[in-house]
Design a protein around this motif. Structure first.
Motif: not given
Lengths: 353, 353
Positions: B48, B51-52, B170, B310, B312-315
């Motif tokens: 990741a 900034d994730d 979410s 996070s 909310e993130g893609e990772s």
């Protein structure tokens, strides 16, 4: 002294003595409530008729004696082996290994928090191994991966038909019984089309595949293995000490469950090596296993006796419904559902008179 | 030395050091496979982007120091407090209790296998109490039961609208992302209409009630209470050390989670009294709590720093999908789903350079 905190929320741990839990529950019910609370799951179990309980055959019990703890206290773990049609090749290997006394003087080598405790030969398949592996006895079966589940297609033509039919009927019927709570939510599985109980065991089932298989709940015992196509022999075993790792279902053989003394495993110090193995510098933390015996091989007076609450009976249906819809005194919002690993099958020791 | 057993099945425990897990995974991936296995959940986390990761505010961290163990080893537990809109009255009480040093010199009084570890004043609400309870400080809030969840009806008109809207979005969006596995099964909750993550926390949601609430996964920290209408102050706390007791959701306040050092609690000896409280004859097993401090109150050089991936993130979406559909080397049958407590949010300690 006020009431113990979150008392009635107490989970019925596989290893918890029912008598002690019920005593606490009885005193709790003396609190003044505006109306009589519904019976707790444990109260339902305590009120079950004697013939709701099924004795576990001594041939299906393993008695594992660990070395005494630092204070000299004895530590004994009792494991119930899984019945047909599941995992029988590995179960037979385990009885053979016990009878050959192969497990004697091995050790607990891995304790990973919220995951598993694993025991076996510390010099086999252990990243912290420093010595030679112990030879395995002759006669161990080599099982295939198809043994991780029971493929039910075509089973109507052979001897497993009855058992497999029973499993599906048990799953379907019990799910109907649990749906009567007013807050009941859909109970579709995350991990299986259907999940329920069969002859005292938590079972997943898929009508589309079709297949049935045992599931990885807390306390279940499985067979450590290497990468596919290895399936393990039964010489290396683990038990679950955390949230049910259901991603292991159908990926590894489940062969039983700890029914007494799991605290002797779950409270061991976590290993500092990779994956919770005890690292070389802490090899003295490995707990020696003194012996593992099939209970049926012990003198009758030494055989522990256990029974489980029939998962096919009315008491279990009421217990499961109450686990899914807690209405006893502590609760203000029944969940309206329960995953299969949050409905532990009650097991109790039978004390001779 | 062969591969460690069930190595890649390793759960990402909240408290497990990611670096150690990843090291093990890297060596495992060197095994000759006929094709390159899919990345494991831990490999996705390790890859990741910086900034994730989201830093946890020092004001939201509690540092709990236990007495050293029998061998003189220090024991420290770090708890992350829950953010708005959940349980904030209790969270404020907990900061107050820490700042008043009320928690200093209390103890761990209850360890119930496959359930909870509970700490507080050993003379308050403890069936094994023998002395006088410690007076609580002034200024503690008395919370109502409606604080166990966030009632989302009418929330569009007030300041919580954004957060509540975010939670629903979410939950809905993430569930869509996890559905792309070919083996994916229905993911309807046992305990909630919807279950997903919000700002790093596992959340249940009901569109019909409507409400959102935090859920009882392994390591979550809650507030012990007496019978309704008591809701507890925060002076008595517990953490989950077994299969997620989801029947407690919406019945008790969840205020945080253990993000480091849970093994210092989960490996404590189980209590022999009712409900796992240490009985009077074993009162010496109660582990003293030396101090509990808000990390933000410590000198900057002493403040531990943590961050979570996070949600909310893609990772995280890739990680969650991989947890639900394990395709890395060890697995032969992806589960096709995962319950929310089997997708622990990755949290890691930040080491200063």
């Amino acid at each position: 002294m006020i009431k113990p905190l979150i008392s009635l929320a107490s989970a019925l741990a596989l290893s918890a003595p029912l008598a002690a839990q019920d005593a606490a529950l009885s005193s709790s019910s003396a609190v003044g409530q505006t109306e009589t609370p519904a019976p707790s799951p444990n109260e339902i179990v305590a009120a079950a008729a004697p013939d709701d309980w099924v004795q576990i055959a001594p041939e299906d019990l393993l008695v594992m004696t660990l070395a005494a703890d630092r204070d000299g206290n004895a530590r004994q773990v009792v494991i119930q082996l899984m019945p047909p049609p599941f995992s029988q090749g590995w179960v037979e290997n385990i009885r053979l290994l016990a009878r050959e006394r192969w497990y004697d003087n091995i050790s607990v080598n891995r304790v990973q928090d919220n995951y598993v405790v694993q025991w076996g030969d510390p010099n086999y398949d252990n990243p912290e191994a420093t010595g030679e592996a112990k030879p395995l006895p002759q006669g161990l079966k080599v099982m295939g991966e198809e043994g991780y589940y029971v493929d039910t297609s075509g089973k109507l033509a052979d001897g497993l038909a009855g058992a497999v039919q029973d499993i599906f009927e048990s799953v379907t019927e019990q799910r109907g019984q649990w749906r009567d709570g007013e807050d009941t939510l859909p109970r579709t599985g995350y991990y299986a089309d259907l999940e329920s109980f069969y002859l005292g065991w938590p079972i997943g089932a898929s009508e589309s595949e079709p297949a049935v298989w045992p599931v990885h709940c807390y306390g279940m015992v499985g067979v450590g293995r290497n990468y596919s196509p290895d399936t393990g022999s039964g010489a290396e075993l683990y038990t679950v000490i955390g949230h049910a790792p259901r991603h292991l279902d159908r990926n590894i053989a489940l062969v039983g469950r700890v029914i007494e003394g799991i605290e002797h495993l779950s409270s061991l110090p976590r290993g500092k090596g990779d994956l919770g193995f005890y690292a070389d510098f802490e090899a003295d933390k490995r707990t020696p296993i003194v012996s593992v015996r099939v209970a049926g091989d012990l003198a009758p007076s030494e055989q522990p006796r256990f029974e489980y609450l029939s998962t096919e009976g009315e008491s279990f249906a009421r217990y499961a419904e109450a686990r899914a819809n807690r209405r006893d005194a502590f609760f203000i919002h029944p969940a309206g559902g329960a995953d299969i690993c949050n409905i532990p099958v009650p097991v109790r020791r039978v004390v001779s008179e």
